[in-house]
Design a protein around this motif. Structure first.
Motif, PDB file in Angstrom:
ATOM      1  N   MET A  91     -10.227  47.847  39.872  1.00 53.28           N
ATOM      2  CA  MET A  91     -10.368  48.522  38.580  1.00 53.28           C
ATOM      3  C   MET A  91      -9.160  48.173  37.730  1.00 53.28           C
ATOM      4  SD  MET A  91      -9.580  52.211  40.241  1.00 53.28           S
ATOM      5  CE  MET A  91      -9.910  51.605  41.888  1.00 53.28           C
ATOM      6  N   GLY A  92      -9.318  48.310  36.440  1.00 53.73           N
ATOM      7  CA  GLY A  92      -8.260  47.931  35.528  1.00 53.73           C
ATOM      8  C   GLY A  92      -7.208  48.989  35.295  1.00 53.73           C
ATOM      9  N   SER A  93      -7.480  50.232  35.685  1.00 55.15           N
ATOM     10  CA  SER A  93      -6.549  51.321  35.402  1.00 55.15           C
ATOM     11  C   SER A  93      -6.714  52.432  36.428  1.00 55.15           C
ATOM     12  CB  SER A  93      -6.836  51.870  33.998  1.00 55.15           C
ATOM     13  OG  SER A  93      -6.109  53.056  33.766  1.00 55.15           O
ATOM     14  N   ASP A  94      -5.643  53.192  36.639  1.00 58.13           N
ATOM     15  CA  ASP A  94      -5.743  54.332  37.553  1.00 58.13           C
ATOM     16  C   ASP A  94      -6.642  55.430  36.994  1.00 58.13           C
ATOM     17  OD1 ASP A  94      -3.947  55.076  35.547  1.00 58.13           O
ATOM     18  OD2 ASP A  94      -2.616  56.144  36.922  1.00 58.13           O
ATOM     19  N   SER A  95      -6.909  55.397  35.693  1.00 59.11           N
ATOM     20  CA  SER A  95      -7.831  56.385  35.108  1.00 59.11           C
ATOM     21  C   SER A  95      -9.268  56.157  35.596  1.00 59.11           C
ATOM     22  CB  SER A  95      -7.780  56.349  33.582  1.00 59.11           C
ATOM     23  OG  SER A  95      -8.220  55.094  33.097  1.00 59.11           O
ATOM     24  N   ASP A  96      -9.548  54.982  36.167  1.00 61.14           N
ATOM     25  CA  ASP A  96     -10.877  54.670  36.705  1.00 61.14           C
ATOM     26  C   ASP A  96     -11.074  55.191  38.130  1.00 61.14           C
ATOM     27  OD1 ASP A  96     -11.285  53.257  34.344  1.00 61.14           O
ATOM     28  OD2 ASP A  96     -10.760  51.327  35.234  1.00 61.14           O
ATOM     29  N   LEU A  97      -9.999  55.606  38.776  1.00 65.08           N
ATOM     30  CA  LEU A  97     -10.076  55.984  40.182  1.00 65.08           C
ATOM     31  C   LEU A  97     -11.022  57.147  40.486  1.00 65.08           C
ATOM     32  CD1 LEU A  97      -9.181  55.325  43.018  1.00 65.08           C
ATOM     33  CD2 LEU A  97      -7.165  56.766  42.652  1.00 65.08           C
ATOM     34  N   PRO A  98     -11.100  58.195  39.664  1.00 69.84           N
ATOM     35  CA  PRO A  98     -12.057  59.256  39.989  1.00 69.84           C
ATOM     36  C   PRO A  98     -13.503  58.756  40.091  1.00 69.84           C
ATOM     37  CG  PRO A  98     -10.500  60.041  38.360  1.00 69.84           C
ATOM     38  CD  PRO A  98     -10.258  58.560  38.515  1.00 69.84           C
ATOM     39  N   VAL A  99     -13.847  57.760  39.321  1.00 69.95           N
ATOM     40  CA  VAL A  99     -15.192  57.174  39.398  1.00 69.95           C
ATOM     41  C   VAL A  99     -15.265  56.163  40.533  1.00 69.95           C
ATOM     42  CG1 VAL A  99     -16.864  55.704  38.193  1.00 69.95           C
ATOM     43  CG2 VAL A  99     -15.728  57.556  36.973  1.00 69.95           C
ATOM     44  N   MET A 100     -14.345  55.221  40.568  1.00 66.84           N
ATOM     45  CA  MET A 100     -14.399  54.136  41.551  1.00 66.84           C
ATOM     46  C   MET A 100     -14.183  54.626  42.973  1.00 66.84           C
ATOM     47  SD  MET A 100     -15.320  51.642  39.747  1.00 66.84           S
ATOM     48  CE  MET A 100     -15.120  50.268  40.862  1.00 66.84           C
ATOM     49  N   GLY A 101     -13.506  55.744  43.116  1.00 61.96           N
ATOM     50  CA  GLY A 101     -13.318  56.325  44.439  1.00 61.96           C
ATOM     51  C   GLY A 101     -14.632  56.699  45.101  1.00 61.96           C
ATOM     52  N   LYS A 102     -15.678  56.913  44.298  1.00 66.86           N
ATOM     53  CA  LYS A 102     -16.990  57.243  44.855  1.00 66.86           C
ATOM     54  C   LYS A 102     -17.573  56.062  45.632  1.00 66.86           C
ATOM     55  CE  LYS A 102     -17.786  60.681  41.324  1.00 66.86           C
ATOM     56  NZ  LYS A 102     -18.477  61.040  40.100  1.00 66.86           N
ATOM     57  N   ALA A 103     -17.274  54.848  45.216  1.00 64.27           N
ATOM     58  CA  ALA A 103     -17.710  53.665  45.976  1.00 64.27           C
ATOM     59  C   ALA A 103     -16.987  53.630  47.317  1.00 64.27           C
ATOM     60  CB  ALA A 103     -17.436  52.385  45.193  1.00 64.27           C
ATOM     61  N   ALA A 104     -15.703  53.935  47.300  1.00 65.48           N
ATOM     62  CA  ALA A 104     -14.926  53.973  48.543  1.00 65.48           C
ATOM     63  C   ALA A 104     -15.473  55.043  49.483  1.00 65.48           C
ATOM     64  CB  ALA A 104     -13.453  54.227  48.236  1.00 65.48           C
ATOM     65  N   ASP A 105     -15.845  56.191  48.937  1.00 70.37           N
ATOM     66  CA  ASP A 105     -16.415  57.272  49.764  1.00 70.37           C
ATOM     67  C   ASP A 105     -17.672  56.807  50.484  1.00 70.37           C
ATOM     68  OD1 ASP A 105     -14.389  58.930  48.824  1.00 70.37           O
ATOM     69  OD2 ASP A 105     -15.671  59.951  47.363  1.00 70.37           O
ATOM     70  N   VAL A 106     -18.537  56.096  49.771  1.00 69.49           N
ATOM     71  CA  VAL A 106     -19.776  55.589  50.375  1.00 69.49           C
ATOM     72  C   VAL A 106     -19.450  54.594  51.488  1.00 69.49           C
ATOM     73  CG1 VAL A 106     -21.812  54.134  49.973  1.00 69.49           C
ATOM     74  CG2 VAL A 106     -21.246  55.970  48.376  1.00 69.49           C
ATOM     75  N   LEU A 107     -18.534  53.683  51.218  1.00 66.38           N
ATOM     76  CA  LEU A 107     -18.186  52.683  52.225  1.00 66.38           C
ATOM     77  C   LEU A 107     -17.613  53.346  53.476  1.00 66.38           C
ATOM     78  CD1 LEU A 107     -16.660  49.988  49.850  1.00 66.38           C
ATOM     79  CD2 LEU A 107     -18.928  49.966  50.923  1.00 66.38           C
ATOM     80  N   GLU A 108     -16.793  54.358  53.281  1.00 62.64           N
ATOM     81  CA  GLU A 108     -16.253  55.096  54.428  1.00 62.64           C
ATOM     82  C   GLU A 108     -17.372  55.771  55.215  1.00 62.64           C
ATOM     83  OE1 GLU A 108     -12.980  57.693  53.463  1.00 62.64           O
ATOM     84  OE2 GLU A 108     -11.894  56.057  52.497  1.00 62.64           O
ATOM     85  N   GLU A 109     -18.326  56.361  54.498  1.00 62.61           N
ATOM     86  CA  GLU A 109     -19.451  57.024  55.160  1.00 62.61           C
ATOM     87  C   GLU A 109     -20.221  56.058  56.062  1.00 62.61           C
ATOM     88  OE1 GLU A 109     -23.509  59.482  53.894  1.00 62.61           O
ATOM     89  OE2 GLU A 109     -21.952  59.145  52.389  1.00 62.61           O
ATOM     90  N   PHE A 110     -20.320  54.809  55.643  1.00 64.20           N
ATOM     91  CA  PHE A 110     -21.043  53.805  56.424  1.00 64.20           C
ATOM     92  C   PHE A 110     -20.138  53.030  57.381  1.00 64.20           C
ATOM     93  CE2 PHE A 110     -24.241  54.591  53.223  1.00 64.20           C
ATOM     94  CZ  PHE A 110     -25.423  54.417  53.914  1.00 64.20           C
ATOM     95  N   GLY A 111     -18.860  53.343  57.400  1.00 58.86           N
ATOM     96  CA  GLY A 111     -17.937  52.673  58.311  1.00 58.86           C
ATOM     97  C   GLY A 111     -17.602  51.248  57.918  1.00 58.86           C
ATOM     98  N   ILE A 112     -17.633  50.978  56.632  1.00 60.35           N
ATOM     99  CA  ILE A 112     -17.344  49.626  56.135  1.00 60.35           C
ATOM    100  C   ILE A 112     -15.907  49.569  55.632  1.00 60.35           C
ATOM    101  CG2 ILE A 112     -17.924  47.916  54.372  1.00 60.35           C
ATOM    102  CD1 ILE A 112     -20.808  49.004  54.545  1.00 60.35           C
ATOM    103  N   SER A 113     -15.180  48.574  56.096  1.00 57.01           N
ATOM    104  CA  SER A 113     -13.794  48.422  55.665  1.00 57.01           C
ATOM    105  C   SER A 113     -13.745  47.907  54.221  1.00 57.01           C
ATOM    106  CB  SER A 113     -13.053  47.470  56.602  1.00 57.01           C
ATOM    107  OG  SER A 113     -13.670  46.200  56.595  1.00 57.01           O
ATOM    108  N   TYR A 114     -12.720  48.343  53.514  1.00 58.74           N
ATOM    109  CA  TYR A 114     -12.575  47.941  52.119  1.00 58.74           C
ATOM    110  C   TYR A 114     -11.105  47.952  51.736  1.00 58.74           C
ATOM    111  CZ  TYR A 114     -11.865  52.895  51.153  1.00 58.74           C
ATOM    112  OH  TYR A 114     -11.371  54.176  51.151  1.00 58.74           O
ATOM    113  N   GLU A 115     -10.834  47.272  50.635  1.00 56.87           N
ATOM    114  CA  GLU A 115      -9.527  47.365  50.004  1.00 56.87           C
ATOM    115  C   GLU A 115      -9.760  47.837  48.583  1.00 56.87           C
ATOM    116  OE1 GLU A 115      -8.317  43.245  50.523  1.00 56.87           O
ATOM    117  OE2 GLU A 115      -8.965  42.763  48.476  1.00 56.87           O
ATOM    118  N   ILE A 116      -8.812  48.556  48.033  1.00 60.12           N
ATOM    119  CA  ILE A 116      -8.961  49.067  46.678  1.00 60.12           C
ATOM    120  C   ILE A 116      -7.650  48.832  45.932  1.00 60.12           C
ATOM    121  CG2 ILE A 116      -8.336  51.410  47.382  1.00 60.12           C
ATOM    122  CD1 ILE A 116     -10.443  52.416  45.306  1.00 60.12           C
TER     123      ILE A 116
END
Length: 168
Positions: free
Chosen positions: A8-33
């Motif tokens: 993401m281009g800014s930390d102000s995007d994190l509340p939205v983009m964090g939802k993608a990370a939540d889904v990946l965690e739920e499915f056990g998929i590794s990610y970097e952010i």
């Protein structure tokens, strides 16, 4: 090794983009952010996008608002799927972001979800990875079955409160 990169281009995007990370965690998929600005640090951005595949990244999820160049530039450099998340903006409600991401030139596709739709971006990334992963495909089927159960439970609560069924 991370399979999905979330940028993401800014930390102000994190509340939205964090939802993608939540889904990946739920499915056990590794990610970097990470936060990277295609405009303010182009060299860093280019290095990130060029090296993502060598780091094991299979799908990039890129969120951007306003000029929204991050997803498109990722798609121009990264050879595998890119999912764009248009961010809501104060001036145009995110339509500017949506149009910038979805209107890519021929040959540079970006799979685009709804404005602030990072949860769906996460699910779409899971579906892309599940093409070659039967265990992940099974988790997706279980996820869909759970959603169905949740809807039926909500409907049952309505009936308990005396609301009429569509058949009555």
């Amino acid at each position: 090794m991370a399979k999905v990169g979330i940028i993401m281009g800014s930390d102000s995007d994190l509340p939205v983009m964090g939802k993608a990370a939540d889904v990946l965690e739920e499915f056990g998929i590794s990610y970097e952010i990470t936060i990277i600005s295609a405009h303010r640090e182009p060299d860093t951005f280019f290095e990130y996008a060029k090296s993502a595949r060598s780091r094991g990244i299979k799908v990039l999820i890129a969120g951007a608002g306003m000029a929204a160049h991050l997803p498109g530039m990722c798609a121009a450099i990264f050879p595998l799927p890119v999912i764009g998340v248009p961010m809501h903006t104060k001036s145009l409600g995110g339509r500017d972001s949506l149009y910038s991401i979805v209107q890519m030139p021929s040959g540079i596709p970006v799979a685009t979800v709804a404005i602030d739709g990072a949860k769906n971006a996460g699910i779409l990334a899971v579906k892309m990875l599940a093409i070659s992963d039967e265990a992940l495909e099974k988790k997706l089927a279980d996820y869909a079955a759970n959603m169905e159960k949740e809807v039926k439970a909500k409907d049952a609560k309505l009936k308990e409160k005396g609301y009429k069924d569509y058949n009555n």
